[in-house]
Design an enzyme around this catalytic site. Structure first.
Site, PDB file in Angstrom:
ATOM      1  N   SER A 179    -101.638  -7.775  46.373  1.00  0.00           N
ATOM      2  CA  SER A 179    -102.311  -7.644  45.087  1.00  0.00           C
ATOM      3  C   SER A 179    -101.363  -7.780  43.906  1.00  0.00           C
ATOM      4  CB  SER A 179    -103.071  -6.319  45.035  1.00  0.00           C
ATOM      5  OG  SER A 179    -103.869  -6.225  43.882  1.00  0.00           O
ATOM      6  N   HIS A 180    -101.206  -6.723  43.128  1.00  0.00           N
ATOM      7  CA  HIS A 180    -100.418  -6.732  41.899  1.00  0.00           C
ATOM      8  C   HIS A 180     -98.964  -6.371  42.144  1.00  0.00           C
ATOM      9  CE1 HIS A 180    -101.947  -2.769  42.735  1.00  0.00           C
ATOM     10  NE2 HIS A 180    -101.011  -2.233  41.985  1.00  0.00           N
ATOM     11  N   ASP A 360    -104.045 -10.708  38.111  1.00  0.00           N
ATOM     12  CA  ASP A 360    -102.916 -10.237  38.907  1.00  0.00           C
ATOM     13  C   ASP A 360    -102.601 -11.233  40.018  1.00  0.00           C
ATOM     14  OD1 ASP A 360    -105.157  -9.777  40.478  1.00  0.00           O
ATOM     15  OD2 ASP A 360    -104.331  -7.961  41.377  1.00  0.00           O
ATOM     16  N   ARG A 365    -107.845  -8.613  39.533  1.00  0.00           N
ATOM     17  CA  ARG A 365    -107.753  -7.712  38.383  1.00  0.00           C
ATOM     18  C   ARG A 365    -107.739  -8.508  37.082  1.00  0.00           C
ATOM     19  NH1 ARG A 365    -104.501  -2.335  40.045  1.00  0.00           N
ATOM     20  NH2 ARG A 365    -104.949  -2.376  42.276  1.00  0.00           N
ATOM     21  N   LYS A 469    -113.672  -6.882  43.256  1.00  0.00           N
ATOM     22  CA  LYS A 469    -113.473  -7.025  41.824  1.00  0.00           C
ATOM     23  C   LYS A 469    -113.077  -8.463  41.543  1.00  0.00           C
ATOM     24  CE  LYS A 469    -109.052  -4.546  42.371  1.00  0.00           C
ATOM     25  NZ  LYS A 469    -109.379  -3.701  43.533  1.00  0.00           N
TER      26      LYS A 469
END
Length: 651
Positions: A179-180, A360, A365, A469
């Site tokens: 992810s981030h 991200d 995100r 998301k």
């Protein structure tokens, strides 16, 4: 290939047609990435070349490896762990995937999985891991393995493909992402699993996976299989075994279908050509960049200058791909903002882009900003809810039938939902909890909450068009809000800005001042001491023992959740401290250990204070909340227990 003493049993040997052996990590074309097109150097002839080889399915002895319990969004470790650099982590990918497949088969009435997607966010070790995973899947009899061209696909796009491609044929998706978190040598790598509706695997699945990982004795794989050319033409197929085939698929088509079901692309394209409308999108060198190019440039006709860092890189250009005020500093500055999100009044407002956004690493995100106006994720969610008439996905249904936020997010959404008569839920952190609410009718034949809107303070926003998301969805939602707000503004007059939308919302509902302090990579024992002190002294203890101060501690509790759809219970989801100012105004501070790191612990402190007075709405949130933060940090003895005198990041 595996040595004889490692092979427990060969099931069978046969001749199969497979793709030309290519080192995928070296075959990416930088020019292709910069154009948002996934093509191998040398063109289609190279991608479609085939040769024959002898492969064998083998069952290989292995040893259980500790620590394979997935967190809120998959399993994340340093990349060297996944690579098996140390002998203790040998076959790490194979062990994890075998445990995952075994769990999926159990949930599939003990039948082999038919169709799975394998895709990643493009970080370091992505191509090699895809090859290993394909061999394990083929060894376990998965008949159809879909890989996006280039091997790169945003997380929301994977969810869309699971739900929509070939009528929702895929039974799940293996997503290679942290992810981030940063990528590259010495940085993070991760794998998560999305189930048949496109939703992240639930706790029951991940706990069973973890148990199986501790009991694993063998894994199945394919010997002598050459690498798949990830850059082959869309539609290229590779027979890995007699029953298992890899197909190179279009990364974009299902995702575009999903977005088209939510928004009016033709109207947005027309709005994008209007004088005074400009957008700046920062892809942070992650998987979302090519999707932003496809949607914003190719579909909506915005100029190339609208994109920043939209070419995926294995190390994200040595940046931290987390779309917040700290790590998206170039975008923040370009929007006329200071490092804390306050307006930089030295910059000419009219020279700034109308809308700024960032993704991200895996594209799920989002950061939203307007000219001289940072929109917190909690405010963004509330404002999308209040402006649902602007978004066709909601307006066609007469509005959302349900909305939800993660518990640590601010109560801005609660106020709007109550005012507009929309069912509202507060859930633990983790998108999987929203998934149950979205699929209440689809999966459990209970109340239908769709169309559904949800989000979390950690820069995540989305709806029921997928089960993740979706950063780009949030950008199009804000474009739609601005388009609606300006529909009656004559050409040549000043357009309604993001700042106008935000200040009007605060005037109507009040402002929820909100920010988050992250204390990253804290020694795990010290982090747990902080949490234990809060539990022992304030939740189980007597809050009157708290030191006296102008901001008074009035209540303390630990958040737990009973799922309204399936009745499952989740405990220990955050420690909540309620405060009262001398004026009578209330505030809250939440402490929570994050499950998204790969080393140590991240202590997150969430601060919120409601303010009705419009004269005070213009203050920077970190400034408005500083005394509350100081009070809370002193109570929990953050400096004494962790040695941290200041947070790593304030967002």
């Amino acid at each position: 290939s595996f040595t004889e003493n490692r092979v427990k049993m060969k099931f069978h040997q046969y001749t199969t047609t497979v793709g030309l052996a290519l080192l995928c990590a070296k075959s990416f074309s930088a020019e292709a990435w910069n154009q948002g097109v996934f093509l191998p150097r040398g063109g289609a002839s190279r991608a479609s070349a085939l040769r024959s080889t002898t492969s064998a399915i083998a069952e290989v002895d292995t040893t259980p490896i500790e620590g394979m319990r997935p967190g809120t969004s998959g399993l994340r470790k340093k990349v060297e762990v996944w690579q098996g650099v140390d002998e203790a982590n040998k076959n790490y990918v194979e062990n994890f995937i075998q445990s995952l497949v075994d769990t999926a088969v159990d949930n599939n009435d003990n039948q082999p999985m038919d169709t799975l997607i394998v895709a990643g966010d493009g970080r370091y070790y992505n191509p090699e891991a895809i090859q290993t995973i394909c061999r394990v899947l083929a060894g376990n009899g998965v008949s159809d393995i879909w890989i996006p061209q280039g091997g790169i696909m945003s997380t929301p796009a994977v969810s869309a493909a699971i739900r929509r491609r070939e009528g929702g044929k895929a039974q799940g998706g293996i997503v290679l992402t942290a992810s981030h978190n940063p990528g590259g040598p010495g940085e993070d790598f991760g794998i998560k699993y999305n189930e048949g509706l496109g939703q992240p695997a639930g706790e029951e699945f991940t706990e069973e996976l973890y148990k199986k990982s501790l009991e694993l004795k063998t894994f199945k794989t394919v010997e002598n299989a050459v690498d798949i050319d990830l850059n082959a033409e869309v539609g290229t197929t590779y027979a890995i075994t007699e029953v298992s085939t890899v197909t190179i698929i279009d990364p974009f088509d299902s995702y575009l279908d999903a977005l088209n079901s939510c928004f009016d692309f033709e109207a947005l394209k027309k709005f994008g050509q209007r004088e005074g409308v400009s957008i700046l999108f920062d892809g942070m060198h992650g998987a979302g960049g090519p999707f932003a190019r496809r949607v914003l440039i190719e579909e909506l006709g915005l100029p190339e200058s609208s994109l920043l860092r939209c070419n995926p890189l294995p190390d994200f250009g040595k940046c931290h791909p987390d779309p917040n005020l700290t790590y998206a500093a170039d975008l923040v500055k370009s929007m006329g903002l200071l490092a804390d999100g306050a307006a930089n009044d030295d910059v000419d407002f009219d020279s700034l882009p109308m809308l700024g956004a960032a993704n991200d690493g895996d594209g799920d995100r989002n950061l939203i900003a307007g000219a001289q106006c940072f929109v917190t994720p909690s405010d963004s969610l509330a404002m999308i809810c209040d402006n649902w008439e602007s978004i066709p996905h909601f307006s066609k249904a007469g509005g959302p039938k349900g909305v939800a936020r993660s518990m640590p997010s601010s109560a801005a959404l609660d106020v709007v939902a109550e005012a507009r008569g929309i069912p509202f839920f507060s859930t633990p952190t983790g998108w999987k909890f929203f998934g149950n609410l979205m699929s209440s009718k689809e999966l459990f034949d209970k109340t239908d909450y769709t169309p559904f809107l949800c989000g979390e303070e950690s820069f995540g926003t989305g709806s029921d068009h997928i089960r993740e998301k979706d950063g780009l969805w949030a950008v199009l939602a804000w474009m739609s809000i601005l388009m609606k707000a300006n529909e009656n503004v004559p050409e040549g007059e000043a357009l309604v800005s993001v700042k106008d939308v935000v200040t009007n919302h605060w005037a109507k509902y009040g402002r929820h001042f909100y920010c988050r302090y992250d204390f990253e990579a804290v020694e795990s024992d010290a982090a747990n001491e902080v949490m234990d002190l809060i539990r022992d002294s304030f939740i189980a203890g007597d809050i009157s023992s708290a030191d006296a101060g102008d901001i008074k501690l009035i209540a303390a509790e630990e958040f737990g959740y009973t799922d309204p759809v399936d009745g499952s219970q989740t405990s220990r989801q955050g420690l909540i401290l309620q405060f009262e100012y001398p004026t009578g105004d209330t505030a809250r501070v939440i402490f929570r250990l994050s499950g998204t790191g790969s080393a140590g612990a991240t202590i997150r402190m969430y601060l919120e204070k409601f303010e009705q007075d419009t004269l005070k709405h213009g203050e920077s949130a970190p400034v408005a909340l500083k005394t509350l933060a100081d009070r809370a940090l002193a109570l929990v003895k953050m400096v004494e227990l962790t040695g941290r005198e200041s947070p790593t990041v304030i967002t």
